[in-house]
Design an enzyme around this catalytic site. Structure first.
Site, PDB file in Angstrom:
ATOM      1  N   ARG A 139     -15.627   0.087   0.364  1.00 33.48           N
ATOM      2  CA  ARG A 139     -15.358  -1.480   0.997  1.00 33.48           C
ATOM      3  C   ARG A 139     -14.198  -1.329   2.120  1.00 33.48           C
ATOM      4  NH1 ARG A 139     -11.211  -4.011  -0.630  1.00 33.48           N
ATOM      5  NH2 ARG A 139     -11.020  -3.036  -2.598  1.00 33.48           N
ATOM      6  N   HIS A 192     -10.732  -6.898  -0.190  1.00 34.10           N
ATOM      7  CA  HIS A 192     -11.385  -7.455  -1.250  1.00 34.10           C
ATOM      8  C   HIS A 192     -12.100  -8.834  -0.959  1.00 34.10           C
ATOM      9  CE1 HIS A 192     -12.955  -8.388  -5.501  1.00 34.10           C
ATOM     10  NE2 HIS A 192     -12.195  -9.396  -5.266  1.00 34.10           N
ATOM     11  N   TYR A 225      -2.477  -0.591  -1.908  1.00 39.34           N
ATOM     12  CA  TYR A 225      -3.323   0.296  -2.923  1.00 39.34           C
ATOM     13  C   TYR A 225      -4.015   1.426  -2.397  1.00 39.34           C
ATOM     14  CZ  TYR A 225      -7.030  -3.248  -2.543  1.00 39.34           C
ATOM     15  OH  TYR A 225      -8.092  -3.779  -2.007  1.00 39.34           O
TER      16      TYR A 225
END
Length: 363
Positions: free
Chosen positions: A259, A263, A272
């Site tokens: 990805r 998100h 992260y």
């Protein structure tokens, strides 16, 4: 059906037919798809990439409530739709809008869900595309139900159920695989492993050698595939669909992808994951990879690229136009497509909403 454990094990390495530079790998695990199929897939990739860019822009402008982009995962999306026949069903998640439009659903209608409007925005039966599921893995059991029903009726229908790596931790995932394997339902479970369940890395989700290995425990053959190699995806997922249609039961496929964007537009992936990791995956981009192969093989020239880009821009324009239309949601439509014959409980809920609306008008 064989019970040899080796029959259910996936490949040691993901199947790949074209490498990140666009050069054929020479793998004998599967045959390279026909040029016409690869060109069709490339056209889908170009549209899918432009769709993601435009939808992301609309979300940042506040014209969508949210948009979960599949930028970088378009190869999975396009291949999933392309290997299906008209009578087959696609069960997508909230991140599978590109697969939905590749199945023929109007692009603007596909974004209805993300505007906070009613239901899915399109007729599932007309397109054989279930509503985009927001709860993780719930669509998998529904997909198995549709596949099992088709098998009982003697129909040639195959169901392709999409999910992400995070969904494999849900109970619905295990229930769906178990039922499908026991009853040999014609369903293909297609896991897009994009390495994160929002901010949780795969290493904190599963201790299995791979997500594909999860199929072994259910007695289901599994496979791993390079999720950024559309040629390998067409070959692997297409073969699974053909086996299911031939009555050989379900299969679990894990596609290794990434990805690239957040998100959703409410997420900050910089908290992260590292720039180095993102750069590594950016070099494996499915769009540039296939373009390099097609040009090297003499199958893609500048004129064809202009045609593909023009069609992609037409889709983007339709998205902008559709999002600019002011709609007044009708709350009563929430109850229109839940059951073919409304239950007493549903009718009671609808009456309560109508009562509340009438009170607002009176005030």
């Amino acid at each position: 059906m064989t019970r040899d454990p080796a029959h259910f094990l996936p490949s040691a390495e993901p199947v790949a037919l074209i490498d990140a530079s666009g050069i054929p790998t020479g793998s004998r695990q599967a045959e390279l798809p026909a040029p016409a199929d690869l060109l069709r897939a490339y056209a889908g990739l170009v549209i899918g990439r432009r769709f993601n860019e435009q939808a992301d822009a609309l979300a940042r402008q506040g014209r969508l409530a949210v948009y979960p982009s599949s930028y970088g995962q378009e190869a999975c999306q396009v291949a999933a739709a392309q290997v299906l026949a008209p009578e087959d069903w696609l069960f997508p998640t909230y991140r599978d809008a590109v697969a939905v439009i590749a199945r023929g659903v109007d692009p603007a209608a596909t974004l209805t869900l993300f505007r906070g409007d009613w239901h899915s925005g399109y007729d599932p039966h007309r397109h054989r595309v279930a509503p985009q599921a927001t709860p993780l893995a719930t669509q998998l059991t529904q997909a198995v139900g549709v596949a099992h029903a088709a098998r009982l009726r003697g129909e040639p229908t195959v169901v392709l159920a999409l999910c992400g790596d995070g969904a494999t931790s849900e109970g619905d995932f295990a229930e769906a695989l178990n039922f499908a394997a026991v009853f040999a339902a014609p369903v293909v479970f297609f896991v897009q492993n994009n390495q994160y369940a929002i901010s949780v890395p795969l290493s904190r989700q599963s201790a299995a050698p791979s997500l594909a290995h999860k199929g072994v425990g259910f007695g289901m053959p599994s496979e791993r595939v390079d999720g950024n190699d559309v040629a390998a995806l067409l070959a692997v997922v297409g073969a699974a669909v053909r086996r299911a249609r031939a009555g050989e039961g379900p299969q679990l496929i894990e596609a290794h992808t990434y990805r690239v964007q957040a998100h959703t537009n409410a997420d900050d992936p910089g908290r992260y994951r590292s720039p180095e990791e993102e750069a590594t995956w950016a070099a494996r981009d499915p769009l540039t990879r296939l373009a390099a192969y097609l040009r090297g093989a003499g199958l893609l020239d500048d004129d064809a690229q202009v045609r593909f880009d023009t069609e992609a821009e037409r889709v983007a324009t339709a998205l902008r136009t559709g999002s600019a239309e002011r709609r007044t949601p009708d709350p009563t439509r929430l109850f229109a497509s839940v059951y073919s014959v409304p239950t007493p409980q549903l009718e009671e809920q609808a009456a309560l909403v109508l009562d509340e609306l009438s009170r607002e008008v009176e005030v």
